[in-house]
Design a protein around this motif. Structure first.
Motif, PDB file in Angstrom:
ATOM      1  N   THR A   1      41.351  36.736  54.413  1.00  0.00           N
ATOM      2  CA  THR A   1      41.659  37.321  53.106  1.00  0.00           C
ATOM      3  C   THR A   1      41.140  36.442  51.981  1.00  0.00           C
ATOM      4  O   THR A   1      40.573  36.936  50.999  1.00  0.00           O
ATOM      5  N   ARG A   2      41.331  35.125  52.107  1.00  0.00           N
ATOM      6  CA  ARG A   2      40.855  34.218  51.059  1.00  0.00           C
ATOM      7  C   ARG A   2      39.342  34.318  50.894  1.00  0.00           C
ATOM      8  O   ARG A   2      38.835  34.393  49.768  1.00  0.00           O
ATOM      9  N   ARG A   3      38.606  34.337  52.005  1.00  0.00           N
ATOM     10  CA  ARG A   3      37.149  34.422  51.918  1.00  0.00           C
ATOM     11  C   ARG A   3      36.712  35.744  51.291  1.00  0.00           C
ATOM     12  O   ARG A   3      35.790  35.786  50.473  1.00  0.00           O
ATOM     13  N   PHE A   4      37.366  36.834  51.694  1.00  0.00           N
ATOM     14  CA  PHE A   4      37.032  38.152  51.150  1.00  0.00           C
ATOM     15  C   PHE A   4      37.248  38.181  49.637  1.00  0.00           C
ATOM     16  O   PHE A   4      36.364  38.611  48.869  1.00  0.00           O
ATOM     17  N   LEU A   5      38.419  37.733  49.176  1.00  0.00           N
ATOM     18  CA  LEU A   5      38.719  37.764  47.743  1.00  0.00           C
ATOM     19  C   LEU A   5      37.799  36.831  46.959  1.00  0.00           C
ATOM     20  O   LEU A   5      37.335  37.175  45.863  1.00  0.00           O
ATOM     21  N   LYS A   6      37.537  35.659  47.502  1.00  0.00           N
ATOM     22  CA  LYS A   6      36.673  34.690  46.813  1.00  0.00           C
ATOM     23  C   LYS A   6      35.280  35.283  46.602  1.00  0.00           C
ATOM     24  O   LYS A   6      34.712  35.213  45.510  1.00  0.00           O
ATOM     25  N   ARG A   7      34.725  35.892  47.648  1.00  0.00           N
ATOM     26  CA  ARG A   7      33.391  36.467  47.541  1.00  0.00           C
ATOM     27  C   ARG A   7      33.382  37.632  46.543  1.00  0.00           C
ATOM     28  O   ARG A   7      32.469  37.741  45.714  1.00  0.00           O
ATOM     29  N   LEU A   8      34.407  38.481  46.584  1.00  0.00           N
ATOM     30  CA  LEU A   8      34.458  39.630  45.675  1.00  0.00           C
ATOM     31  C   LEU A   8      34.580  39.175  44.226  1.00  0.00           C
ATOM     32  O   LEU A   8      33.876  39.691  43.346  1.00  0.00           O
TER      33      LEU A   8
ATOM     34  N   ASN B   1      31.453  39.884  41.714  1.00  0.00           N
ATOM     35  CA  ASN B   1      31.658  41.008  40.800  1.00  0.00           C
ATOM     36  C   ASN B   1      32.150  40.600  39.419  1.00  0.00           C
ATOM     37  O   ASN B   1      31.992  41.366  38.464  1.00  0.00           O
ATOM     38  N   PHE B   2      32.783  39.429  39.315  1.00  0.00           N
ATOM     39  CA  PHE B   2      33.373  39.044  38.039  1.00  0.00           C
ATOM     40  C   PHE B   2      32.930  37.667  37.556  1.00  0.00           C
ATOM     41  O   PHE B   2      33.382  37.208  36.507  1.00  0.00           O
ATOM     42  N   GLY B   3      32.074  36.999  38.297  1.00  0.00           N
ATOM     43  CA  GLY B   3      31.596  35.686  37.879  1.00  0.00           C
ATOM     44  C   GLY B   3      32.697  34.652  37.790  1.00  0.00           C
ATOM     45  O   GLY B   3      32.599  33.691  37.022  1.00  0.00           O
ATOM     46  N   ALA B   4      33.767  34.842  38.561  1.00  0.00           N
ATOM     47  CA  ALA B   4      34.917  33.927  38.486  1.00  0.00           C
ATOM     48  C   ALA B   4      34.638  32.635  39.241  1.00  0.00           C
ATOM     49  O   ALA B   4      33.833  32.592  40.174  1.00  0.00           O
ATOM     50  N   THR B   5      35.314  31.585  38.808  1.00  0.00           N
ATOM     51  CA  THR B   5      35.353  30.334  39.558  1.00  0.00           C
ATOM     52  C   THR B   5      36.656  30.324  40.340  1.00  0.00           C
ATOM     53  O   THR B   5      37.735  30.441  39.750  1.00  0.00           O
ATOM     54  N   VAL B   6      36.575  30.227  41.658  1.00  0.00           N
ATOM     55  CA  VAL B   6      37.725  30.488  42.522  1.00  0.00           C
ATOM     56  C   VAL B   6      38.091  29.251  43.324  1.00  0.00           C
ATOM     57  O   VAL B   6      37.238  28.624  43.958  1.00  0.00           O
TER      58      VAL B   6
END
Length: 431
Positions: free
Chosen positions: A12-19, A23-28
């Motif tokens: 789940t962490r990898r999926f959310l981090k990649r998304l 898609n949002f240019g976030a730093t995760v």
């Protein structure tokens, strides 16, 4: 935008981090349990916390309470994530001032749209709406050191088809020529793929599907492929195919295929229509997924469940992530929780905070193959202690991975015999 993800599931962490990055240019940043959240938030500045409500040592509600009591980060926006449909759990989170909540499992497209609405509502910049020349995000300091979670997840890859409209029919009317670009593509796919005509008659099996059937190319000839099914499955599969051809709607089924003489394997089959511009079905495209190991484990588990349910001892079982999958009546009598309360939750949630780290270490050892037998101080639902004789073993599975933990215990002195006891481990501390 800086986002911290707190979830014990590494997939789940990898999926959310990649998304979020794509898609949002976030730093995760990411942590594997609620116990690391506060330290990480105080060492680096974040705009948002994505918080799983079910974690093994410190769950999401406990983490939220601690967060709101901490002045430096107490006003942080929090989106909680949960697979539970328990409204009380979500309401507990709402009372602690969450920004929003998201139900698992996730679907990438709908989750992206959900994040977009949330971020716009709370004024977070969306790069694809307001493109700006900004400097690249500064590197975040690493999160607090994380020991591995007590029990590793066991991700299972999924594959699914969607109905397709073929613009201009792409030459798909009639049999596919052997040199068709479509067939060349299907030949190299790692899935077992097959194609039929509009009436359901097979026309093509890719190499992986042929290998699964022990090279039987005759399976792609007319309706003769029904002879490859287990006799008990033929009638239902014929009914589903008749329905698909009549309605033009996709179908799914589980059935047994003969992979060599007198040897059958369970498969999950899915087939979808490939339609022309006017809705006419040109072809059916299908896949087989070999689920034989899973199906047979399910049948064994169902048989074992009936046996374990009648046991006089308390019997509990978990999956590889530590979530309870079985809880018999004797466990309810001994410890107070019902099966409905425990199944789907982390087994560690029933222990007080001070005991969870010790139990996580013990479960991790059992998952590593170290069977544990001995006297054990357990806890009832009302918080009282109960002295038990317990045995914890890893549930076997094909290959080296473990299917989970089986936990059998009975109240000390209640048995007519003594279980073999190892040197007693230190008691779990009380709260």
């Amino acid at each position: 935008m800086r986002i911290l993800i707190a979830d014990d599931d590494s997939v789940t962490r990898r999926f959310l981090k990649r998304l979020l990055e794509r898609n949002f240019g976030a730093t995760v940043g990411e942590v594997a349990d609620g116990m690391y959240v506060l330290d990480t938030l105080q060492r680096a500045e974040y705009d948002l916390l994505l918080l799983d409500l079910r974690m093994p040592v410190r769950d999401g509600i406990s983490t939220l309470k601690a967060l709101r009591r901490t002045s430096s980060v107490g006003s942080l926006n929090v989106i909680v994530m949960t697979a539970s449909r328990d409204e009380r759990l979500v309401m507990d989170a709402v009372k602690l001032g969450i920004t929003d909540y998201i139900l698992k499992p996730f679907e990438p497209e709908s989750l992206t749209r959900r994040f977009e609405r949330i971020f716009l509502a709370y004024g977070y910049p969306l790069p694809f709406h307001e493109p700006q020349a900004t400097e690249g995000p500064a590197d975040l300091p690493p999160p607090a050191p994380m020991p591995p979670p007590p029990i590793e997840d066991d991700p299972i890859a999924e594959f699914s088809l969607r109905p397709v409209t073929a613009a201009g029919d792409l030459g798909l009317v009639g049999p596919l020529p052997a040199d068709s670009p479509t067939l060349r593509l299907l030949d190299v796919l790692p899935q077992m793929v097959w194609v039929t005509g509009p009436d359901g008659r097979p026309e093509y099996l890719n190499p992986r599907a042929q290998a699964f059937l022990d090279g039987d190319a005759t399976a792609a000839a007319g309706w003769g492929w029904l002879h490859l099914l287990h006799p008990d499955d033929v009638q239902e599969v014929r009914r589903l195919w008749t329905m698909a051809v009549r309605t033009g709607q996709a179908q799914k089924a589980e059935y047994r295929l003969q992979t060599r003489p007198r040897h059958y394997r369970w498969c999950e089959a899915e087939w979808v229509p490939l339609t022309g511009e006017h809705g006419t079905v040109l072809k059916w495209v299908g896949v087989w997924i070999d689920i034989d190991d899973r199906k047979r484990l399910q049948m064994v588990a169902q048989r074992d469940d009936r046996t374990l349910w009648r046991q006089r001892d308390a019997v509990m079982a978990t999956d590889p992530a530590g979530r309870v999958t079985f809880w018999n009546e004797a466990a309810t009598r001994l410890l107070g929780w019902s099966a409905e309360e425990m199944i789907g939750r982390s087994v560690l949630e029933r222990f007080p905070d001070a005991a969870r780290t010790i139990m996580a270490e013990r479960l991790r050892g059992v998952m590593g193959g170290q069977e544990w037998v001995g006297r054990f101080q357990d806890f009832r639902k009302d918080g009282s202690r109960v002295s038990t004789e317990a045995r914890l073993v890893a549930l076997p599975r094909a290959g080296q991975a473990r299917a989970g933990v089986l936990w059998v215990s009975g109240e000390s002195g209640s048995r007519g015999h003594q279980a073999p006891v190892q040197p007693p481990a230190p008691d779990v501390p009380s709260t």
